[in-house]
Design a protein around this motif. Structure first.
Motif, PDB file in Angstrom:
ATOM      1  N   GLY A   1       0.807  -1.208   0.000  1.00  0.00           N
ATOM      2  CA  GLY A   1       0.000   0.000   0.000  1.00  0.00           C
ATOM      3  C   GLY A   1       0.843   1.262   0.000  1.00  0.00           C
ATOM      4  N   GLY A   2       0.179   2.413  -0.115  1.00  0.00           N
ATOM      5  CA  GLY A   2       0.864   3.696  -0.023  1.00  0.00           C
ATOM      6  C   GLY A   2       1.480   4.205  -1.304  1.00  0.00           C
ATOM      7  N   ASN A   3       0.916   3.806  -2.452  1.00  0.00           N
ATOM      8  CA  ASN A   3       1.510   4.191  -3.729  1.00  0.00           C
ATOM      9  C   ASN A   3       0.652   5.188  -4.506  1.00  0.00           C
ATOM     10  OD1 ASN A   3       3.759   1.997  -3.842  1.00  0.00           O
ATOM     11  ND2 ASN A   3       1.883   0.863  -3.397  1.00  0.00           N
ATOM     12  N   LYS A   4       1.332   6.003  -5.284  1.00  0.00           N
ATOM     13  CA  LYS A   4       0.669   6.879  -6.233  1.00  0.00           C
ATOM     14  C   LYS A   4       0.849   6.264  -7.625  1.00  0.00           C
ATOM     15  CE  LYS A   4       0.914  11.484  -8.355  1.00  0.00           C
ATOM     16  NZ  LYS A   4       1.651  12.779  -8.389  1.00  0.00           N
ATOM     17  N   VAL A   5      -0.254   6.046  -8.329  1.00  0.00           N
ATOM     18  CA  VAL A   5      -0.210   5.440  -9.662  1.00  0.00           C
ATOM     19  C   VAL A   5      -0.739   6.438 -10.682  1.00  0.00           C
ATOM     20  CG1 VAL A   5      -1.044   3.583 -11.138  1.00  0.00           C
ATOM     21  CG2 VAL A   5      -0.478   3.104  -8.746  1.00  0.00           C
ATOM     22  N   THR A   6       0.065   6.696 -11.703  1.00  0.00           N
ATOM     23  CA  THR A   6      -0.340   7.585 -12.802  1.00  0.00           C
ATOM     24  C   THR A   6      -0.483   6.762 -14.066  1.00  0.00           C
ATOM     25  OG1 THR A   6       0.906   9.413 -11.806  1.00  0.00           O
ATOM     26  CG2 THR A   6       0.231   9.665 -14.102  1.00  0.00           C
ATOM     27  N   VAL A   7      -1.668   6.818 -14.673  1.00  0.00           N
ATOM     28  CA  VAL A   7      -1.944   6.043 -15.884  1.00  0.00           C
ATOM     29  C   VAL A   7      -1.463   6.815 -17.107  1.00  0.00           C
ATOM     30  CG1 VAL A   7      -3.729   4.947 -17.277  1.00  0.00           C
ATOM     31  CG2 VAL A   7      -3.950   4.981 -14.781  1.00  0.00           C
ATOM     32  N   LEU A   8      -0.714   6.141 -17.962  1.00  0.00           N
ATOM     33  CA  LEU A   8      -0.174   6.743 -19.189  1.00  0.00           C
ATOM     34  C   LEU A   8      -0.684   5.917 -20.361  1.00  0.00           C
ATOM     35  CD1 LEU A   8       3.468   6.990 -17.780  1.00  0.00           C
ATOM     36  CD2 LEU A   8       1.725   8.791 -17.734  1.00  0.00           C
ATOM     37  N   ASN A   9      -1.751   6.406 -21.013  1.00  0.00           N
ATOM     38  CA  ASN A   9      -2.406   5.558 -22.015  1.00  0.00           C
ATOM     39  C   ASN A   9      -2.061   5.889 -23.454  1.00  0.00           C
ATOM     40  OD1 ASN A   9      -3.881   7.905 -22.248  1.00  0.00           O
ATOM     41  ND2 ASN A   9      -5.681   7.096 -21.201  1.00  0.00           N
ATOM     42  N   SER A  10      -0.882   6.428 -23.668  1.00  0.00           N
ATOM     43  CA  SER A  10      -0.370   6.608 -25.031  1.00  0.00           C
ATOM     44  C   SER A  10       1.142   6.713 -24.967  1.00  0.00           C
ATOM     45  CB  SER A  10      -0.957   7.864 -25.688  1.00  0.00           C
ATOM     46  OG  SER A  10      -0.399   9.040 -25.105  1.00  0.00           O
ATOM     47  N   GLY A  11       1.795   6.417 -26.085  1.00  0.00           N
ATOM     48  CA  GLY A  11       3.247   6.532 -26.125  1.00  0.00           C
ATOM     49  C   GLY A  11       3.715   7.951 -25.874  1.00  0.00           C
ATOM     50  N   THR A  12       3.009   8.913 -26.460  1.00  0.00           N
ATOM     51  CA  THR A  12       3.383  10.320 -26.287  1.00  0.00           C
ATOM     52  C   THR A  12       3.333  10.719 -24.816  1.00  0.00           C
ATOM     53  OG1 THR A  12       2.532  10.878 -28.487  1.00  0.00           O
ATOM     54  CG2 THR A  12       2.801  12.691 -26.921  1.00  0.00           C
ATOM     55  N   GLN A  13       2.263  10.330 -24.138  1.00  0.00           N
ATOM     56  CA  GLN A  13       2.116  10.661 -22.720  1.00  0.00           C
ATOM     57  C   GLN A  13       3.155   9.915 -21.879  1.00  0.00           C
ATOM     58  OE1 GLN A  13      -1.741   9.680 -21.141  1.00  0.00           O
ATOM     59  NE2 GLN A  13      -1.504  10.981 -19.331  1.00  0.00           N
ATOM     60  N   ALA A  14       3.411   8.661 -22.232  1.00  0.00           N
ATOM     61  CA  ALA A  14       4.386   7.865 -21.473  1.00  0.00           C
ATOM     62  C   ALA A  14       5.780   8.473 -21.577  1.00  0.00           C
ATOM     63  CB  ALA A  14       4.391   6.420 -21.984  1.00  0.00           C
ATOM     64  N   TYR A  15       6.226   8.777 -22.787  1.00  0.00           N
ATOM     65  CA  TYR A  15       7.575   9.333 -22.961  1.00  0.00           C
ATOM     66  C   TYR A  15       7.703  10.691 -22.288  1.00  0.00           C
ATOM     67  CZ  TYR A  15       8.294   5.712 -26.535  1.00  0.00           C
ATOM     68  OH  TYR A  15       8.409   4.526 -27.218  1.00  0.00           O
ATOM     69  N   LYS A  16       6.647  11.507 -22.415  1.00  0.00           N
ATOM     70  CA  LYS A  16       6.687  12.833 -21.800  1.00  0.00           C
ATOM     71  C   LYS A  16       6.902  12.718 -20.293  1.00  0.00           C
ATOM     72  CE  LYS A  16       3.909  17.093 -21.396  1.00  0.00           C
ATOM     73  NZ  LYS A  16       3.821  17.145 -19.924  1.00  0.00           N
ATOM     74  N   THR A  17       6.139  11.827 -19.654  1.00  0.00           N
ATOM     75  CA  THR A  17       6.263  11.654 -18.204  1.00  0.00           C
ATOM     76  C   THR A  17       7.596  11.020 -17.834  1.00  0.00           C
ATOM     77  OG1 THR A  17       3.862  11.352 -18.102  1.00  0.00           O
ATOM     78  CG2 THR A  17       5.133  10.708 -16.162  1.00  0.00           C
ATOM     79  N   ILE A  18       8.022  10.032 -18.604  1.00  0.00           N
ATOM     80  CA  ILE A  18       9.309   9.379 -18.340  1.00  0.00           C
ATOM     81  C   ILE A  18      10.449  10.387 -18.405  1.00  0.00           C
ATOM     82  CG2 ILE A  18      11.007   7.778 -19.331  1.00  0.00           C
ATOM     83  CD1 ILE A  18       8.615   5.967 -20.090  1.00  0.00           C
ATOM     84  N   PHE A  19      10.466  11.198 -19.437  1.00  0.00           N
ATOM     85  CA  PHE A  19      11.552  12.177 -19.590  1.00  0.00           C
ATOM     86  C   PHE A  19      11.540  13.197 -18.454  1.00  0.00           C
ATOM     87  CE2 PHE A  19      11.303  11.446 -24.459  1.00  0.00           C
ATOM     88  CZ  PHE A  19      12.065  10.309 -24.325  1.00  0.00           C
ATOM     89  N   GLU A  20      10.327  13.629 -18.071  1.00  0.00           N
ATOM     90  CA  GLU A  20      10.225  14.599 -16.966  1.00  0.00           C
ATOM     91  C   GLU A  20      10.787  14.006 -15.677  1.00  0.00           C
ATOM     92  OE1 GLU A  20       6.093  15.542 -16.816  1.00  0.00           O
ATOM     93  OE2 GLU A  20       6.175  17.017 -18.463  1.00  0.00           O
ATOM     94  N   LYS A  21      10.427  12.777 -15.386  1.00  0.00           N
ATOM     95  CA  LYS A  21      10.892  12.129 -14.154  1.00  0.00           C
ATOM     96  C   LYS A  21      12.390  11.824 -14.205  1.00  0.00           C
ATOM     97  CE  LYS A  21       6.852  11.872 -12.075  1.00  0.00           C
ATOM     98  NZ  LYS A  21       6.542  12.630 -10.843  1.00  0.00           N
ATOM     99  N   LEU A  22      12.881  11.413 -15.368  1.00  0.00           N
ATOM    100  CA  LEU A  22      14.319  11.129 -15.495  1.00  0.00           C
ATOM    101  C   LEU A  22      15.151  12.366 -15.181  1.00  0.00           C
ATOM    102  CD1 LEU A  22      14.454   8.928 -18.741  1.00  0.00           C
ATOM    103  CD2 LEU A  22      14.947   8.172 -16.406  1.00  0.00           C
ATOM    104  N   LYS A  23      14.664  13.509 -15.584  1.00  0.00           N
ATOM    105  CA  LYS A  23      15.409  14.753 -15.354  1.00  0.00           C
ATOM    106  C   LYS A  23      15.476  15.134 -13.877  1.00  0.00           C
ATOM    107  CE  LYS A  23      14.329  16.541 -19.968  1.00  0.00           C
ATOM    108  NZ  LYS A  23      13.520  17.500 -20.770  1.00  0.00           N
ATOM    109  N   THR A  24      14.625  14.488 -13.054  1.00  0.00           N
ATOM    110  CA  THR A  24      14.651  14.789 -11.610  1.00  0.00           C
ATOM    111  C   THR A  24      15.591  13.856 -10.838  1.00  0.00           C
ATOM    112  OG1 THR A  24      12.838  13.275 -11.023  1.00  0.00           O
ATOM    113  CG2 THR A  24      12.228  15.483 -11.781  1.00  0.00           C
TER     114      THR A  24
END
Length: 473
Positions: free
Chosen positions: A110-133
């Motif tokens: 328990g205790g997790n935050k889950v973000t749904v990414l239902n397209s490649g564009t959305q997935a890469y955008k979020t991945i790149f943003e998080k990688l930069k952190t």
């Protein structure tokens, strides 16, 4: 010369048939292999070694298994997530979580935050943003790495992060990423990325490695943020590269204690690829604070694990359903237990919808899938066809539990691949993904039993032949 060849054939046939008799788990399949070996000299035995050996009896990754036992030993993993373990009140959730914990060794957390990414564009955008952190390390594992714009953007992010003293490790499947250029690999190594192929094809090991692929798609950032799903590193997910169009896929970002389970999967695979135990240090498994209220259970399977874990997961999700089951998968080729299970659910009044791509990247997979449609349609299962190439691997039960990951509904995912799914026990997330699934069904076309029965006779022949070869896909 002929006598020598005959002796070699007899010895080879004797050994392989003996192996089938001792370790074959399916009588009809075992008999089929015996006939192939007898009537197709040499080639039959080689084909059996490549595709037929029961890897659950022949443990081909003993070192990896030894490390796996260590991974769950508290003496080596002091920062355990057991304090976040969820004790479900719901009997069906409790039974499902217990089954997967006992077979895959990961508990529901328990205790997790889950973000749904239902397209490649959305997935890469979020991945790149998080990688930069990232502040400490980035760990990446993919079945397919292609020379493309997405890979180039990853390179630039990795380059910047390494200049900030962030450690970067990347592993990839040798067959899935076969077209990746050597100069691209060297380019990553030159900036300090620790890059390794998983099960590279080498002389002397090809018969043991070629049929067992690492199909996982995992990213871990600082041990606190994880990504899992069906998206590979390819431009297919952001632009049309063929008549299949843009590939549709489902990915999720997980933040919270469950990331530790996902990271352990990477650590084991990295040890196997790099023969390096450095990631067992405590700094790579930090204590993770709760980030949300979602319960997540990581489900990981391997070709030499004791159980068909992905199959168990899918069967259980079907068996515990009370109202509805939604399945999206590009390679829906269930084995007999799964096929009978889903038919029983439909006959028991469970509403079942199956979403598949209208076009496939494999004719063999396309016709093999079609060979199951008659049985499914007869029991009332609704089959929808997506106009884009649907690549999602997803199943939703009662709009309460959802699985997203790399596991297909086929023999390869059940028996031959390294796979990882995220099972999310969260009604809000399940409803959100369900709504997206239903919209995709509305956009697509439904297959009626009349339309299916009207298909040409030669299609039926192709379907039957493709079904015979489906375990080799």
């Amino acid at each position: 010369m002929l006598t020598t060849l005959l002796i070699i054939y007899i010895i080879t046939a004797f050994i392989t048939i003996g192996s089938i008799i001792l370790y074959g788990s399916n009588p009809s399949r075992s008999l089929g292999w015996i006939l192939v070996i007898i009537f197709v000299p040499y080639a039959g035995a080689i084909t059996y070694i490549l595709f037929g050996v029961n890897r659950r009896e022949f443990k081909i990754y003993t070192l990896k298994r030894a490390l796996q036992r260590r991974m769950y030993d508290q003496k080596h993993l002091k920062n355990s997530v057991s304090e976040n373990q969820v004790l479900f009140k719901s009997p069906k959730n409790r039974k499902l979580a217990s089954l997967l914990k006992n077979s895959s060794h990961f508990q529901a957390i328990g205790g997790n935050k889950v973000t749904v990414l239902n397209s490649g564009t959305q997935a890469y955008k979020t991945i790149f943003e998080k990688l930069k952190t990232a502040k400490k390390f980035i760990h990446v594992e993919f079945y397919i790495l292609e020379d493309c714009k997405i890979l180039e953007e990853l390179y630039q992010i990795f380059k910047n992060k390494i200049e900030e003293s962030v450690e970067v490790r990347m592993i990839y499947d040798a067959i899935g990423s076969f077209e990746l250029k050597r100069k691209s690999i060297k380019k990553f190594k030159d900036i300090g990325v620790k890059v390794y192929p998983i099960m590279p094809i080498k002389f002397g090991s090809i018969i043991f490695a070629i049929n067992f692929r690492n199909h996982r798609k995992i990213i871990i950032i600082d041990g606190e943020i994880g990504f899992i799903g069906g998206v590979n590193i390819s431009d297919k997910y952001i632009s049309s590269q063929s008549d299949l169009g843009i590939w549709d896929d489902e990915h999720v970002c997980i933040e919270g204690p469950a990331v530790e389970s996902l990271h352990k999967v990477f650590i084991k695979d990295y040890y196997f690829a790099a023969n390096n135990e450095s990631l067992l240090q405590e700094k790579y498994l930090p204590k993770i604070e709760e980030k949300g209220d979602s319960v997540v259970q990581i489900v990981a399977s391997e070709p030499d694990s004791d159980y068909s874990i992905i199959l168990y997961q899918y069967l259980s999700l079907i068996n515990i359903a009370d109202t509805c089951i939604y399945i999206a998968n590009p390679y829906f080729m269930p084995n007999r237990p799964l096929l009978e299970g889903i038919k029983m659910a439909a006959l028991g009044g469970i509403k079942i919808k199956l979403l598949i791509p209208e076009k496939s990247d494999s004719l063999l997979a396309k016709y093999s899938m079609q060979s199951y449609f008659q049985e499914l349609l007869q029991v009332g299962i609704e089959i929808y066809r997506s106009s884009n190439f649907l690549h999602s691997k997803m199943i939703i039960t009662d709009k309460e539990i959802v699985s997203v990951g790399s596991g297909n509904f086929d023999h390869r995912s059940f028996e031959q691949n390294f796979e990882t799914n995220a099972l999310i026990y969260d009604e809000k997330i399940a409803v959100k993904i369900s709504n997206s699934f239903l919209k995709d069904c509305e956009k697509g076309s439904i297959l009626t039993i009349e339309e299916h029965n009207a298909r040409p006779f030669y299609n039926k022949i192709l379907e039957g032949l493709a079904r015979l070869f489906s375990p080799l896909l």
